[in-house]
Design a protein around this motif. Sequence first.
Motif, PDB file in Angstrom:
ATOM      1  N   PRO A 291       0.832  -1.206   0.000  1.00 48.89           N
ATOM      2  CA  PRO A 291       0.000   0.000   0.000  1.00 48.89           C
ATOM      3  C   PRO A 291       0.870   1.262   0.000  1.00 48.89           C
ATOM      4  O   PRO A 291       2.062   1.207   0.292  1.00 48.89           O
ATOM      5  N   SER A 292       0.253   2.372  -0.319  1.00 46.65           N
ATOM      6  CA  SER A 292       0.952   3.653  -0.306  1.00 46.65           C
ATOM      7  C   SER A 292       1.554   3.896   1.077  1.00 46.65           C
ATOM      8  O   SER A 292       0.961   3.577   2.097  1.00 46.65           O
TER       9      SER A 292
ATOM     10  N   SER B  15       4.331   2.509   2.203  1.00 48.12           N
ATOM     11  CA  SER B  15       5.082   1.366   2.712  1.00 48.12           C
ATOM     12  C   SER B  15       6.144   0.967   1.691  1.00 48.12           C
ATOM     13  O   SER B  15       6.138   1.434   0.558  1.00 48.12           O
TER      14      SER B  15
ATOM     15  N   ASP C 209       6.584  -0.129   7.262  1.00 44.61           N
ATOM     16  CA  ASP C 209       5.268   0.516   7.252  1.00 44.61           C
ATOM     17  C   ASP C 209       5.053   1.415   8.465  1.00 44.61           C
ATOM     18  O   ASP C 209       3.936   1.794   8.773  1.00 44.61           O
TER      19      ASP C 209
ATOM     20  N   SER D 283       6.605   1.233  -2.674  1.00 40.59           N
ATOM     21  CA  SER D 283       5.246   0.936  -3.103  1.00 40.59           C
ATOM     22  C   SER D 283       5.073   1.356  -4.555  1.00 40.59           C
ATOM     23  O   SER D 283       5.453   2.465  -4.940  1.00 40.59           O
TER      24      SER D 283
ATOM     25  N   VAL E 274       2.330   2.036  -5.931  1.00 42.01           N
ATOM     26  CA  VAL E 274       1.350   3.132  -5.940  1.00 42.01           C
ATOM     27  C   VAL E 274       2.089   4.459  -5.815  1.00 42.01           C
ATOM     28  O   VAL E 274       1.812   5.412  -6.563  1.00 42.01           O
TER      29      VAL E 274
END
Length: 162
Positions: A55-56, A58, A76, A152, A154
């Motif tokens: 995920p964003s 991390s 994270d 990440s 993302v």
Amino acid sequence: MAEHANQVPGEHSGAQGAHREVDTTLSFNEEFQAQLAALEGGVSTDEREAVAALPSGSALLVVRRGPNIGARFLLDSDITVAGRHPDAGIFLDDVTVSRKHAEFRRSGTTFSVVDLGSLNGTYFDGVRIDETLLSDGAEVQVGKFRLTFYASRVDLAHLAIK
């Protein structure tokens, strides 16, 4: 008399000698396969999937060399300590690693690594550092451990758009 490819050297088929086939199939354990991938700089399918799922905010560190090759550590939180201390977020059990060797710091969606005064130093792409920003695919060395940093996807996509 010519020997056949599937026979043991020195043995001949025919009336005088026994024919014995040799299994030439090799199989490799997971550790050896991980070492080959590390040497080739390759990323396994599992690692690609793990990186794609980040995920964003991390990132992922993958051990490419060292006693626990293939191990993955998720970054994270704002500060993650790497060291030989059992309470370290990234536990690297080797005498070449200080108890509190380095910190991985997150600021928004960017990460940096900071050496914490370790005896053997912390290296970024082969150069000893005190502190540096991390880039995707960079290698961080802590003691004899070499870890590859993956941001990440993302966050990388957002950087590409800007």
